[in-house]
Design a protein around this motif. Structure first.
Motif, mmCIF file in Angstrom:
data_model
loop_
_atom_site.group_PDB
_atom_site.id
_atom_site.type_symbol
_atom_site.label_atom_id
_atom_site.label_comp_id
_atom_site.label_asym_id
_atom_site.label_seq_id
_atom_site.Cartn_x
_atom_site.Cartn_y
_atom_site.Cartn_z
ATOM 1 N N MET A 77 -2.947 -9.661 14.221
ATOM 2 C CA MET A 77 -2.462 -8.699 13.233
ATOM 3 C C MET A 77 -2.472 -9.333 11.840
ATOM 4 O O MET A 77 -2.167 -10.505 11.683
ATOM 5 N N ILE A 78 -2.889 -8.535 10.850
ATOM 6 C CA ILE A 78 -2.851 -8.991 9.458
ATOM 7 C C ILE A 78 -1.793 -8.156 8.748
ATOM 8 O O ILE A 78 -1.788 -6.929 8.855
ATOM 9 N N GLU A 79 -0.904 -8.829 8.039
ATOM 10 C CA GLU A 79 0.140 -8.098 7.302
ATOM 11 C C GLU A 79 0.240 -8.637 5.878
ATOM 12 O O GLU A 79 0.240 -9.853 5.677
ATOM 13 N N THR A 80 0.344 -7.728 4.922
ATOM 14 C CA THR A 80 0.733 -8.160 3.577
ATOM 15 C C THR A 80 2.066 -7.486 3.259
ATOM 16 O O THR A 80 2.281 -6.318 3.608
ATOM 17 N N ARG A 81 2.933 -8.247 2.620
ATOM 18 C CA ARG A 81 4.247 -7.703 2.273
ATOM 19 C C ARG A 81 4.513 -7.908 0.786
ATOM 20 O O ARG A 81 4.525 -9.052 0.318
ATOM 21 N N ASP A 82 4.677 -6.804 0.086
ATOM 22 C CA ASP A 82 5.005 -6.834 -1.331
ATOM 23 C C ASP A 82 4.103 -7.822 -2.081
ATOM 24 O O ASP A 82 4.562 -8.648 -2.875
ATOM 25 N N LEU A 83 2.807 -7.703 -1.803
ATOM 26 C CA LEU A 83 1.842 -8.690 -2.293
ATOM 27 C C LEU A 83 1.501 -8.440 -3.764
ATOM 28 O O LEU A 83 1.079 -7.352 -4.145
ATOM 29 N N VAL A 84 1.684 -9.474 -4.560
ATOM 30 C CA VAL A 84 1.322 -9.425 -5.976
ATOM 31 C C VAL A 84 0.286 -10.520 -6.203
ATOM 32 O O VAL A 84 0.494 -11.678 -5.813
ATOM 33 N N ALA A 85 -0.858 -10.141 -6.819
ATOM 34 C CA ALA A 85 -1.906 -11.135 -7.049
ATOM 35 C C ALA A 85 -2.645 -10.807 -8.344
ATOM 36 O O ALA A 85 -2.854 -9.640 -8.670
ATOM 37 N N SER A 86 -3.031 -11.851 -9.066
ATOM 38 C CA SER A 86 -3.741 -11.686 -10.333
ATOM 39 C C SER A 86 -5.116 -12.314 -10.242
ATOM 40 O O SER A 86 -5.333 -13.265 -9.487
ATOM 41 N N ARG A 87 -6.053 -11.773 -11.021
ATOM 42 C CA ARG A 87 -7.345 -12.430 -11.259
ATOM 43 C C ARG A 87 -7.369 -12.676 -12.746
ATOM 44 O O ARG A 87 -7.301 -11.725 -13.520
ATOM 45 N N ARG A 129 -3.085 -8.451 -13.561
ATOM 46 C CA ARG A 129 -2.352 -8.260 -12.309
ATOM 47 C C ARG A 129 -3.105 -7.200 -11.511
ATOM 48 O O ARG A 129 -3.183 -6.041 -11.919
ATOM 49 N N VAL A 130 -3.708 -7.620 -10.404
ATOM 50 C CA VAL A 130 -4.600 -6.726 -9.657
ATOM 51 C C VAL A 130 -3.851 -6.044 -8.504
ATOM 52 O O VAL A 130 -3.955 -4.839 -8.321
ATOM 53 N N LEU A 131 -3.125 -6.812 -7.728
ATOM 54 C CA LEU A 131 -2.334 -6.235 -6.634
ATOM 55 C C LEU A 131 -0.877 -6.245 -7.075
ATOM 56 O O LEU A 131 -0.370 -7.242 -7.581
ATOM 57 N N ASP A 132 -0.233 -5.110 -6.836
ATOM 58 C CA ASP A 132 1.072 -4.922 -7.458
ATOM 59 C C ASP A 132 2.103 -4.456 -6.426
ATOM 60 O O ASP A 132 2.528 -3.309 -6.426
ATOM 61 N N THR A 148 -0.428 -3.220 6.953
ATOM 62 C CA THR A 148 -0.473 -3.860 8.278
ATOM 63 C C THR A 148 -1.726 -3.386 9.001
ATOM 64 O O THR A 148 -1.980 -2.183 9.078
ATOM 65 N N ILE A 149 -2.497 -4.346 9.470
ATOM 66 C CA ILE A 149 -3.712 -4.032 10.224
ATOM 67 C C ILE A 149 -3.545 -4.618 11.626
ATOM 68 O O ILE A 149 -3.418 -5.838 11.806
ATOM 69 N N ALA A 150 -3.508 -3.734 12.595
ATOM 70 C CA ALA A 150 -3.262 -4.173 13.976
ATOM 71 C C ALA A 150 -4.508 -4.797 14.581
ATOM 72 O O ALA A 150 -5.633 -4.551 14.121
ATOM 73 N N ASP A 151 -4.326 -5.597 15.622
ATOM 74 C CA ASP A 151 -5.464 -6.150 16.353
ATOM 75 C C ASP A 151 -6.331 -5.000 16.846
ATOM 76 O O ASP A 151 -5.820 -3.988 17.343
ATOM 77 N N GLY A 152 -7.611 -5.165 16.708
ATOM 78 C CA GLY A 152 -8.538 -4.187 17.259
ATOM 79 C C GLY A 152 -8.767 -2.956 16.406
ATOM 80 O O GLY A 152 -9.614 -2.128 16.744
ATOM 81 N N ASP A 162 0.563 -14.369 -6.130
ATOM 82 C CA ASP A 162 1.590 -14.741 -7.110
ATOM 83 C C ASP A 162 2.952 -14.680 -6.437
ATOM 84 O O ASP A 162 3.827 -15.506 -6.666
ATOM 85 N N SER A 163 3.135 -13.629 -5.627
ATOM 86 C CA SER A 163 4.369 -13.499 -4.841
ATOM 87 C C SER A 163 4.090 -12.570 -3.670
ATOM 88 O O SER A 163 3.029 -11.964 -3.585
ATOM 89 N N GLY A 164 5.064 -12.494 -2.774
ATOM 90 C CA GLY A 164 4.865 -11.718 -1.557
ATOM 91 C C GLY A 164 4.258 -12.583 -0.476
ATOM 92 O O GLY A 164 4.127 -13.803 -0.646
ATOM 93 N N ALA A 165 3.895 -11.967 0.647
ATOM 94 C CA ALA A 165 3.428 -12.750 1.789
ATOM 95 C C ALA A 165 2.191 -12.129 2.425
ATOM 96 O O ALA A 165 2.001 -10.918 2.383
ATOM 97 N N VAL A 166 1.360 -13.016 2.999
ATOM 98 C CA VAL A 166 0.256 -12.590 3.851
ATOM 99 C C VAL A 166 0.435 -13.315 5.182
ATOM 100 O O VAL A 166 0.509 -14.553 5.220
ATOM 101 N N LEU A 167 0.527 -12.542 6.248
ATOM 102 C CA LEU A 167 0.743 -13.113 7.576
ATOM 103 C C LEU A 167 -0.427 -12.758 8.483
ATOM 104 O O LEU A 167 -0.901 -11.618 8.475
ATOM 105 N N VAL A 168 -0.895 -13.746 9.244
ATOM 106 C CA VAL A 168 -1.882 -13.474 10.290
ATOM 107 C C VAL A 168 -1.231 -13.866 11.606
ATOM 108 O O VAL A 168 -0.778 -15.008 11.766
#
Ligand SMILES: Nc1ncnc2c1ncn2[C@@H]1O[C@H](COP(=O)(O)OP(=O)(O)OP(=O)(O)O)[C@@H](O)[C@H]1O
Length: 232
Positions: free
Chosen positions: A1-11, A15-18, A23-27, A54-60
């Protein structure tokens, strides 16, 4: 499973992701769409730690990606928009074999995976050719073969079909369908929903750095044009 939580990211300064939650389930077979510059590439590069948030989480599989990059990159295979960014060897076969070799697989298994992957993308018998002498479309095929040979739990492809001719596009779509049927999760970033909308479980629209629309392809199809996505 791939999860992002309150993901903030800049290029750069942008600020690109805000605060993106996904959540993307297996399969699951997910199409990731949205207008140019919406942040799709920025998002998928977070899935296996190519960029830090920048902040938030990415879980695999429940584990923060940055805590175990090897685990994340084994679980999440990636094919980029510009395949030249991802080649590590001079010849086709050496490049496709590189990932499986790093997994420490037996030689027979590596050979089997490489041959199957090259066959899938229509490059069987061309393993000894130099990558820098291939056309852009052929390089794209080799990049896809390299990811297929890793047999990841989730295969993430960022605009992989754009430079493929019709037979190669069909072969790769057929392969994605077969992988999905066998339980591999597919995340496909695309502007072109032809041939793939009917394969997907879900369409996720990214806009203004967040998930703007998320649902079954039949349920969201009619609302895609509002996000500059051509409906299929
Ligand atoms: N290396 C960089 N430095 C600065 N800004 C960047 C960089 N890469 C991307 N950007 C900006 O970040 C934003 C998001 O880009 P990203 O590539 O994630 O969007 P995208 O949704 O994948 O777009 P597209 O559909 O056009 O491929 C854009 O505004 C882009 O100009």
């Amino acid at each position: 499973m791939i999860e992002t939580r309150d993901l903030v990211a800049s290029r750069g300064e942008t600020r690109v992701l805000d605060g993106l939650d996904l959540t993307i389930a297996d399969g699951e077979f997910v199409l990731l769409v949205g207008p140019n510059g919406a942040g799709k590439t920025t998002l998928v590069r977070q899935f296996n730690g190519l960029e830090d948030p920048d902040s938030g989480a990415v879980l695999v599989d429940g584990q923060p990606v940055q805590e175990d990059l090897v685990a994340a990159r084994t679980a999440v295979g990636m094919v980029f928009q510009d395949p030249r960014d991802q080649f590590v060897a001079a010849t086709v076969r050496a490049d496709v074999a590189f990932g499986p070799e790093n997994l420490g697989l037996a030689h027979d298994e590596i050979d089997r995976r490489v041959e199957a992957a090259l066959e899938t993308v229509g490059m069987a018998g061309r393993g000894e050719e130099r990558i820098d002498r291939l056309s852009g479309g052929e390089q794209a095929r080799v990049a896809i073969a390299g990811a297929l040979a890793m047999a990841p739990a989730h295969l993430v492809l960022d605009e992989p079909l754009a430079s493929l001719d019709l037979p190669a596009r069909r072969a790769v779509c057929d392969r994605l369908e077969a992988l999905h049927e066998d339980g591999t999760g597919i995340v496909l970033v695309t502007h072109d929903l032809r041939d793939v909308a009917e394969l997907a479980d879900r369409i996720v629209v990214i806009s203004d750095g967040r998930v703007a629309l998320d649902g079954d392809p039949d349920a969201v199809r009619d609302r895609l044009e509002a996000f500059d996505v051509r409906p299929c």
